[in-house]
Write a protein that holds these residues in place. Sequence first.
Motif, short mmCIF file in Angstrom:
data_model
loop_
_atom_site.label_atom_id
_atom_site.label_comp_id
_atom_site.label_asym_id
_atom_site.label_seq_id
_atom_site.Cartn_x
_atom_site.Cartn_y
_atom_site.Cartn_z
N ASP A 487 0.86 -1.18 0.00
CA ASP A 487 0.00 0.00 0.00
C ASP A 487 0.90 1.24 0.00
OD1 ASP A 487 -1.83 1.98 0.49
OD2 ASP A 487 -2.08 1.49 2.61
N TYR A 488 0.72 2.10 -1.01
CA TYR A 488 1.57 3.29 -1.14
C TYR A 488 0.89 4.55 -0.59
CZ TYR A 488 3.84 0.10 -4.37
OH TYR A 488 4.45 -1.00 -4.92
N LYS A 489 -0.29 4.40 -0.02
CA LYS A 489 -1.04 5.57 0.46
C LYS A 489 -0.31 6.26 1.60
CE LYS A 489 -5.59 3.77 -0.72
NZ LYS A 489 -6.77 3.09 -0.19
N PRO A 490 -0.50 7.59 1.74
CA PRO A 490 0.08 8.30 2.89
C PRO A 490 -0.46 7.71 4.19
CG PRO A 490 -0.83 9.84 1.27
CD PRO A 490 -1.25 8.47 0.84
N THR A 491 0.35 7.80 5.22
CA THR A 491 -0.07 7.25 6.51
C THR A 491 -1.14 8.12 7.17
OG1 THR A 491 1.70 8.45 7.64
CG2 THR A 491 2.17 6.18 6.93
N GLY A 492 -1.15 9.41 6.79
CA GLY A 492 -2.12 10.33 7.41
C GLY A 492 -1.63 10.92 8.71
N THR A 493 -0.54 10.38 9.25
CA THR A 493 -0.01 10.85 10.53
C THR A 493 1.17 11.79 10.34
OG1 THR A 493 1.55 9.02 10.65
CG2 THR A 493 -0.64 8.68 11.61
N GLY A 494 1.61 11.96 9.10
CA GLY A 494 2.82 12.73 8.85
C GLY A 494 4.02 11.81 8.70
N GLU A 495 3.87 10.55 9.12
CA GLU A 495 4.95 9.58 8.89
C GLU A 495 4.96 9.21 7.40
OE1 GLU A 495 6.19 6.64 12.29
OE2 GLU A 495 4.05 6.41 11.85
N PRO A 496 6.15 9.03 6.82
CA PRO A 496 6.24 8.67 5.40
C PRO A 496 5.72 7.25 5.15
CG PRO A 496 8.31 9.57 6.23
CD PRO A 496 7.46 9.28 7.42
N PRO A 497 5.37 6.93 3.89
CA PRO A 497 4.93 5.58 3.55
C PRO A 497 5.93 4.50 3.94
CG PRO A 497 4.50 7.08 1.73
CD PRO A 497 5.28 7.85 2.74
N LEU A 498 7.25 4.81 3.92
CA LEU A 498 8.25 3.80 4.28
C LEU A 498 8.09 3.33 5.72
CD1 LEU A 498 11.55 5.12 2.59
CD2 LEU A 498 10.09 3.25 1.85
N ALA A 499 7.40 4.13 6.55
CA ALA A 499 7.18 3.72 7.94
C ALA A 499 6.34 2.46 8.03
CB ALA A 499 6.51 4.87 8.70
N LYS A 500 5.61 2.14 6.95
CA LYS A 500 4.78 0.92 6.94
C LYS A 500 5.62 -0.35 6.80
CE LYS A 500 0.91 3.31 4.64
NZ LYS A 500 0.07 3.32 3.44
N ALA A 501 6.85 -0.21 6.27
CA ALA A 501 7.70 -1.39 6.05
C ALA A 501 8.44 -1.72 7.34
CB ALA A 501 8.67 -1.11 4.91
#
Length: 842
Positions: A487-501
């Motif tokens: 999922d490439y969507k923004p986290t919405g929290t200000g954290e970058p998408p890479l934070a999901k990995a």
Amino acid sequence: MSSERRKPYPFDQIEPKWQAIWDERQIFHAPNPGEKNFDAVKPKFYVLDMFPYPSGAGLHVGHPEGYTATDIIARYKRMRGFNVLHPMGWDAFGLPAEQYAIKSGQHPAVTTRENVAKFKSQLKRIGFSYDWHREINTTDPRYFKWTQWIFLQIYNSWLNPKTNKAEPIKTYRGKNPDEVRLAYVADVLVNWCPELGTVLANEEVVDGKSEVGGFPVVRRPMRQWMLRITAYAERLIDELEGLDWPQGIKLLQRNWIGRSEGAEVDFKIDDKKIRIFTTRPDTLYGATYMVLAPEHSLVDLIVTEEQWPSVRDYREKTARKSDLERTELAKEKTGVFTGAYAINPVNDEKIPIWIADYVLLGYGTGAIMAVPAHDERDLEFARKFNLPIRQVVQPPGDEEPIGFVGDGVAINSPIIVGLPSREAIRKITAWLEERGLGKRAINYKLRDWLFSRQRYWGEPFPIVWEDGKHRVLDESELPVVPPPLEDYKPTGTGEPPLAKAKDWIRYSKKAVRETNVMPQWAGSCWYYLRFCDSHNDKRFVSEKAEKYWMGGGKPGGVDLYVGGTEHAVLHLLYARFWHKVLFDLGYVSKSEPFQRLVNQGIILGEDNQKMSKSRGNIVNPDDVIEQYGADAFRCYEMFMGPLEQMKPWSMRGVEGIARFLARVWRLMMSENQAGQWELSPAVQEVDLTNPQRKILHATTKKVTDDIESLSFNTAISQMMIFVNAFTTAQTIPISAMQPFLVLLNPFAPHLSSELWEKLKLPGQITEQPWPGFDERFLVEDEVEIVIQMNGKVRDRMKMSIQASEEEIKNAALALPKIQELTSDKQIRKVVVIPKKLVNIVL
């Protein structure tokens, strides 16, 4: 009916044929020093296009304008005996591919690969002589490994103020190296777009919304990586001097950096103090209020309880505006009183402190002393809020004093009264320094480069965090590749998408990876260096290749750099900054990347509007080439007008150029009864007549001079004159066509290559030396003489420029028309003006 007969000449067969030959034989490959076929005797010429972002829409006819210009130069320089480096690649990281990934789930790498293939096929179809062996792509790990490596060099450096050069951080003797690193972390106010989930640069925000998608943008503080470009501000200004750039572009760069000399002055606020920068310390006595940027940290400490609700509301409104909107001169001034007062150091007067959005935290100290009598914005603000206006400068003559911003004489200013402004500035600055109230200072409008983006599709930082501190990875761990995401969507929290990995982030038990990525600018800051040695896996560029292709006697390495004015400031500034750091550290041999810069003008649609999907006026080059051929497309792009000017597209204009090229073809080719093209029997080994020799040499001189000055439109005009001169000739001399085809080749390479082959001329046309011209054949040996009778023109004649007055007179009187008109009349006088006219007075 054959396709040849349907077209004015068979470009649809000729062009693919020659493109395949060029590809197969790698005709335009430029070997590096030490490689096979490298000729060390030849001088080098590095001609570069600003490489494109490969969008899904592909090229429109505006894109190849600059590419065509550089291709003409590249082909011309090869024929002039230069080793020519003319590469192409892809600035392929960027938000559009990520946005498409969010919508479709397709990995941005797949989208990018498809877009690059489309762009490349379009460019190849136009017949550009790129060295495709050197092709680069900023999203290729083999490329961005070195982008990350350069970041490590910047991180591990500081600018030593004593040498004014970058040095390894280990030479710094202070306690905290992070305070001086050229790459550092800071909490800064940014343009945050929740919908896109990323920080946007000021130029990516339009009317409070993102340029991509039109989503709302707010200002908020975030932890960001910054590059200390301000350390190079002085050099970025001073070293523009040796570059062959348009004066307008140099001015844009200087204005963006915004150097100003003045003084820093301290104003007391109870037990605190606030420092302001002013270019006019001579107007201190006229300061009747102060203004802080709404975000200034001091606001929270000084605002009174009564004023807090107003201040809070105003800050929220300001957070929704871009810097550009806030500083718009025409906008109505707004602001709120904080309830606090400061002490003016020159007269101990209490002055009110306001907040207003026209003061930016990022410029100067984020605070100003307001002198409404001598500043346009301060005056507008003071009149709106009924604040005092005190004149302290008397203008020369009878100019209106209120609102006067120039130099005059100091008044109402006890320390400096009666002094001219420049002298008053020096005296009051010295007075402030003596008392510890201020000091001389140079300020820059330029801010440090915000280098973080909260995106997926960008270069990851080679940084890990451990116990709240950052450190760099070892060079052996490069490249750091973005992990695959579902999922490439923004986290919405200000954290970058890479934070999901989560697995990727966990570098070790104690350390985690940086999750921001670099901006798209990063890959374009050094790509011109990688082109010099694009397959080197040991170094970002070998010393030998860099010294050769970036060498020469001038400050800049790239000999000619062509691109749009939209990159007139930021790309050029950022690339120059990176290059100077690499130069200081000894990695490159020159202090500047680009010696000569040319900006091509915008090509408008046929409706005189900028080309865009919404207007429906985009012209696809594929459609033009399908109908008229690549050579006609190339020549029309250059024939439209001067390269730097804005001009509208016209399909009728393309048609006119196509007719010219068809005339060139038919000058040497004819159709037989079967409808096949064959060499015209008129083409023969015959001597040139004097007029033919003259037009050949004149054309050679004109085309040569015009290519050198990038005046391609007038070069094509001259070649049209040449073709017209031979169109009615009974025989077409091969000795005239041979040099003409070489002149035509940079503009119409397919047609000229085919005709060269048809004429069975020796070798490949691309290997021919550029023709020379003889000035003797350009000298006029005959002149036209006008014949008048009683002041009225009756005839004309050609005479040798050596003819005497008597010979001219006799020749005029012998003309049949003149004899007829004078047969029964008495000639009273004949006036001869040599080389011009004969006037017969009756």
